[in-house]
Design a protein around this motif. Structure first.
Motif, short mmCIF file in Angstrom:
data_model
loop_
_atom_site.label_atom_id
_atom_site.label_comp_id
_atom_site.label_asym_id
_atom_site.label_seq_id
_atom_site.Cartn_x
_atom_site.Cartn_y
_atom_site.Cartn_z
N ASP A 39 -5.45 8.99 -0.07
CA ASP A 39 -4.43 9.89 -0.62
C ASP A 39 -4.37 9.80 -2.14
N ARG A 40 -4.36 8.59 -2.68
CA ARG A 40 -4.29 8.44 -4.14
C ARG A 40 -5.55 8.98 -4.81
N ALA A 41 -6.71 8.73 -4.21
CA ALA A 41 -7.97 9.20 -4.80
C ALA A 41 -8.05 10.72 -4.81
N ALA A 42 -7.51 11.36 -3.78
CA ALA A 42 -7.56 12.82 -3.72
C ALA A 42 -6.64 13.46 -4.75
N LEU A 43 -5.54 12.78 -5.07
CA LEU A 43 -4.56 13.37 -5.98
C LEU A 43 -4.80 13.00 -7.44
N ASP A 44 -5.55 11.95 -7.69
CA ASP A 44 -5.74 11.46 -9.06
C ASP A 44 -6.92 12.20 -9.69
N ALA A 45 -6.65 12.95 -10.75
CA ALA A 45 -7.70 13.71 -11.43
C ALA A 45 -8.16 13.04 -12.71
N ASP A 46 -7.61 11.91 -13.06
CA ASP A 46 -7.98 11.21 -14.29
C ASP A 46 -9.28 10.44 -14.05
N VAL A 47 -10.34 10.84 -14.79
CA VAL A 47 -11.65 10.21 -14.61
C VAL A 47 -11.58 8.72 -14.96
N GLY A 48 -10.77 8.38 -15.96
CA GLY A 48 -10.63 6.97 -16.32
C GLY A 48 -10.08 6.15 -15.18
N HIS A 49 -9.08 6.67 -14.46
CA HIS A 49 -8.53 5.96 -13.32
C HIS A 49 -9.57 5.82 -12.22
N LEU A 50 -10.35 6.88 -11.98
CA LEU A 50 -11.39 6.80 -10.96
C LEU A 50 -12.44 5.77 -11.33
N ALA A 51 -12.83 5.75 -12.61
CA ALA A 51 -13.83 4.78 -13.06
C ALA A 51 -13.31 3.35 -12.97
N ASP A 52 -12.02 3.17 -13.24
CA ASP A 52 -11.44 1.83 -13.12
C ASP A 52 -11.38 1.36 -11.67
N ALA A 53 -11.17 2.29 -10.76
CA ALA A 53 -11.01 1.92 -9.36
C ALA A 53 -12.34 1.66 -8.67
N ALA A 57 0.83 -1.21 0.00
CA ALA A 57 0.00 0.00 0.00
C ALA A 57 0.86 1.26 0.00
N VAL A 58 1.92 1.25 0.77
CA VAL A 58 2.80 2.42 0.84
C VAL A 58 3.55 2.63 -0.47
N SER A 59 3.95 1.54 -1.11
CA SER A 59 4.75 1.67 -2.33
C SER A 59 3.93 1.72 -3.61
N ALA A 60 2.59 1.58 -3.53
CA ALA A 60 1.76 1.57 -4.73
C ALA A 60 1.87 2.90 -5.46
N SER A 61 1.92 2.81 -6.78
CA SER A 61 2.10 4.02 -7.58
C SER A 61 0.82 4.51 -8.26
N SER A 62 -0.25 3.73 -8.20
CA SER A 62 -1.48 4.13 -8.89
C SER A 62 -2.68 3.82 -8.01
N LEU A 63 -3.77 4.49 -8.33
CA LEU A 63 -5.01 4.29 -7.58
C LEU A 63 -5.54 2.88 -7.77
N GLU A 97 -17.17 5.40 2.26
CA GLU A 97 -17.04 6.85 2.11
C GLU A 97 -16.13 7.21 0.95
N VAL A 98 -15.01 6.50 0.83
CA VAL A 98 -14.11 6.77 -0.28
C VAL A 98 -14.78 6.41 -1.60
N ALA A 99 -15.50 5.29 -1.64
CA ALA A 99 -16.14 4.85 -2.88
C ALA A 99 -17.21 5.85 -3.32
N VAL A 100 -18.01 6.35 -2.38
CA VAL A 100 -19.04 7.32 -2.74
C VAL A 100 -18.41 8.60 -3.28
N GLY A 101 -17.32 9.03 -2.64
CA GLY A 101 -16.63 10.22 -3.15
C GLY A 101 -16.12 10.01 -4.56
N LEU A 102 -15.57 8.86 -4.85
CA LEU A 102 -15.12 8.57 -6.22
C LEU A 102 -16.29 8.57 -7.18
N ALA A 103 -17.41 7.96 -6.77
CA ALA A 103 -18.58 7.88 -7.66
C ALA A 103 -19.09 9.27 -8.01
N ARG A 104 -19.14 10.18 -7.05
CA ARG A 104 -19.62 11.53 -7.35
C ARG A 104 -18.67 12.24 -8.32
#
Length: 772
Positions: free
Chosen positions: A509-523, A475-481, A546-553
């Motif tokens: 942290d990754r969800a807050a920093l990732d602005a790519d809608v495709g990455h959010l949709a994949d996650a 989790a600490v070393s992961a580079s993508s959402l 809570e994180v999932a709902v935030g991504l969905a919105r």
């Protein structure tokens, strides 16, 4: 004093050098006969000296070959090597003979601490397959054989037992002479480590002679015999060993399999037919008759009509083939040809089963509990026993009901091992229920997994502790959402509550920093599935929700702009993302903060369906989702389809819209069957495509409609043929559905009638009139 030549009678002539081929039943029988005749005071066997302390375990009744010595570096468990032994291995026979007769037995070779340090690739073995030249192949070619395996069978495996009793050491003398000639002709052109290994062997042999005298038997690869008999000085041998690297190692016995013995690369020993060799070793009398009986039993178990008459005829044919081919006895080739002709009816399909089950075989060895093991391996063994989930060499299908405590514990263990890269089980599609309370696995234990377990030991001493530590580190070393969301799903499946807080912080942290809608949709789908798994496994998932709902919105806001200006490949990816997000939002209905999420998603779908700038497959799929969910009426869906299929729309874009609307596994075929209005729109558009552009859209249409079941395609064809609508099916005059003609075009039908008659072989009307 130099070692005596193999076969010499005088015990004072030097140690008895027994050169063998690893894993050969003929060599094993010859070694046993030579040991019984010579009765040495000590036995030395080719292998790593660190394994001496493990040799007494070979006498344990719970030790069942095939087994292997496993050596691995303490600081780098992935750097490992195996020394496999089967029941028919000469080394194993020598070890068992020595232990049974209370004769000291030791390994004599380069220590594993040195060989592993010198080895660049951990899968490099130490058997004959690593030699720079193939001595058996050269000898076979010299004798006129094109198959080294067949030559070895004729010369060694099939030699008469009477000859063996007359002079037990004669085969070893012949092999030593042949290897000496080869080394004189080709030099010491073996493995690069051979010179160092042989120097170490000579030094250890000298040490044993000081302790036991010359009454010693040495069992080693035949290639090394001339080097051990050579006159060298202690100083020369020590100079070869000076400065070689060394690392800390640990050794243990591990179970092995016949299938691993059959592999020519990696950790395998390169034996093409371990099951056949085991049969030869275990059946000293009438081996062919016993083999054919085993084959018949296997085939009868597969409901093939094989009788005792087939066995008798197969034995006769195998003997005849051996005589015609000038072989001293029936070999595997003759036995296989006889089985194919007599029992398999000439077919290679059942013969492949015989090869897999009997010629190779799937025997998994056993090792007693007293064998050393890393703490993680001991914990895994304990859990395997408590869960009644022991390792098996044969592939096994496992169905789990997660509502049962034992099945849920099995699931957690398998998921934890997968997280540690110990892939004992692979998730499979279940045959029963598709609900989340069911899991299906395909299990298969491989010896290499023991190395994986040793590697995973750096994370902890128990499976739970190691999996938790590995998840936190990943989790600490992961580079993508996407990596973190997948990890969160794995943690819930594996039951790692202590790792979840670390994973959730990384996810937020990754969800807050990732602005790519495709990455959010994949996650998002993985997070939604994780919440469902949490419900099934009684795991708290509030923070995850809570994180999932935030991504969905965020996806609802950003998806429409992200679906514009896409090429065909990107549009197809966006369509699949839409499906994933729709399914995920359906699972988030009860999550904290999900109020109004469904309505927001419906608005997003409406924007996707109505905007001309959105890629056609996405527009078509959004329209279909709205219709299926009751968020759009049939009239609205028909209007959107009419717009997408209007004459002004490019045919390629219209075809892509259709694929999004009715393609794939969305049940679009049945929708067209039951809604003749939509079918009429599609038919009208299709018949109106200009000829010059029809070829361009045909592949896309084929891909769309080919996914339907044959019955659905047939029904659609019938509806199009007769023109669906009130009264049309019965031949009445009702109003046809939009897009269908008013009646039969007799002129066009008459044009194809002659061709149809010609295809069916029917006479033309005028020919029938003349005949009448």
């Amino acid at each position: 004093m130099t070692p005596r030549a193999p076969g010499a009678a005088a015990p004072s002539g030097g140690p008895l050098l027994l050169g063998v081929r690893h894993h050969g039943p003929g060599s094993a029988r010859a070694v046993l006969a030579a040991l019984e005749a010579a009765r040495p005071r000590a036995v030395l066997v080719e292998g790593p000296p660190e394994g001496d302390a493990l040799l007494p375990l070979a006498a344990d009744g719970r030790m069942r070959p095939p087994v292997a010595l496993l050596a691995h570096a303490v600081d780098d468990p992935g750097r490992a090597a195996f020394w496999p032994m089967a029941e028919f291995s000469p080394e194993w026979v020598a070890i068992r003979w020595a232990l049974a007769h209370a004769v000291p037995v030791r390994f004599v070779d380069l220590p594993a601490a040195n060989s592993l340090a010198m080895r660049e690739r951990p899968e490099d073995g130490q058997d004959d397959g690593d030699l720079g030249i193939d001595p058996i192949g050269i000898l076979a070619g010299t004798a006129g054989y094109d198959d080294p395996e067949r030559w070895w069978e004729d010369v060694v495996e099939h030699r008469s037992q009477a000859g063996a009793r007359t002079d037990a050491c004669a085969p070893f003398a012949a092999l030593a002479e042949a290897m000496t000639a080869l080394r004189e002709a080709y030099g010491d052109g073996g493995h690069p480590q051979d010179a160092v290994r042989e120097a170490c062997m000579r030094l250890r042999l000298r040490s044993a002679r000081k302790e036991f005298g010359d009454d010693i038997a040495v069992v080693c690869g035949a290639w090394h015999v001339p080097a051990l008999a050579a006159r060298t000085t202690v100083a020369a041998d020590r100079s070869l060993l000076r400065g070689i690297p060394r690392i800390r190692t640990e050794l243990t016995w591990v179970p092995w399999t016949h299938r691993r013995l059959a592999r020519r690369s990696g950790y395998g020993a390169g034996i093409e037919s371990p099951g056949w060799y085991g049969h030869l070793f275990g059946s000293p009398d009438r081996p062919v008759e016993r083999w054919m009986t085993r084959v018949a039993g296997l085939l009868r178990g597969e409901d093939m009509p094989v009788s005792s008459a087939h066995v008798i005829e197969a034995v006769r044919l195998a003997g005849t083939l051996a005589a015609l081919r000038g072989r001293p006895a029936v070999g595997l080739a003759e036995a296989t040809d006889a089985v194919r002709a007599v029992m398999c009816g000439g077919s290679d399909v059942p013969l492949a089963l015989v090869h897999d089950r009997l010629v190779v075989g799937e025997i998994l060895g056993e090792v007693p509990d007293g064998a050393p093991a890393v703490p993680l391996q001991r914990d895994l063994t304990r859990q395997q026993r408590s869960l009644r989930l022991g390792p098996e060499a044969e592939p096994r299908e496992l169905e789990l009901d997660l509502r049962k405590d034992n099945d849920a514990a099995r699931s957690r263990l398998l998921h934890r091992l997968r997280l540690l890269d110990v892939s004992w089980g692979t998730p499979a599609a279940g045959r029963g229920s598709t609900g989340t309370f069911r899991e299906s696995w395909r299990l298969r234990w491989e010896p290499e997994l023991l190395v994986r377990v040793a590697e995973a030991g750096v994370w902890g001493t128990t499976v739970l502790g190691a999996a938790t530590a590995r998840a936190e580190s990943d989790a600490v070393s992961a580079s993508s959402l996407a990596e973190v969301t997948t990890l969160a799903e794995q943690c819930l499946l594996a039951g790692l509550p202590e790792a979840l807080p670390v994973v959730m912080r990384a996810l937020a942290d990754r969800a807050a920093l990732d602005a790519d809608v495709g990455h959010l949709a994949d996650a998002l789908p993985a997070l939604a599935r994780s919440m469902r798994y949490g419900d099934v496994r009684s795991t708290g998932t509030t923070a995850l929700g809570e994180v999932a709902v935030g991504l969905a919105r965020r996806v609802c806001v950003g998806l429409p702009p992200a679906c514009t200006g896409l090429d065909a490949e990107s549009a197809d990816l966006a369509r699949r993302r839409l499906d994933g997000v729709h399914g995920a939002i359906g699972l988030l209905g009860d999550a904290v903060g999900a109020d109004g999420l469904t309505e927001r998603w419906t608005g997003t779908l409406r924007r996707l369906a109505s905007r001309d700038t959105v890629a056609p497959p996405v527009r078509g799929r959004a329209t279909r989702v709205l219709l299926d969910e009751g968020r759009a009426t049939e009239e609205e869906a028909a209007r959107l389809m009419a717009l997408a299929l209007s004459p002004g729309a490019p045919p390629a874009e219209a075809a892509a819209w259709i694929e999004g609307f009715v393609g794939g596994a969305s049940g679009g075929g049945m929708l067209l069957v039951h809604d003749t209005r939509l079918l009429g729109l599609v038919d009208a558009w299709l018949t109106g495509i200009p000829a010059e552009t029809f070829t361009g859209v045909l592949p896309l249409l084929r891909r769309t409609f080919a996914s339907y079941e044959p019955g659905v395609r047939r029904t659609l064809g019938e509806l199009v043929r007769r023109g669906p609508g009130p009264g049309r099916a019965a031949g009445g005059g009702g109003t046809p559905a939009p897009g269908f003609g008013e009646g039969l075009d007799e002129e066009r039908a008459d044009a194809v009638t002659p061709v149809v008659r010609l295809l069916l072989g029917l006479p033309a009307p005028e020919e029938r009139a003349v005949a009448g």
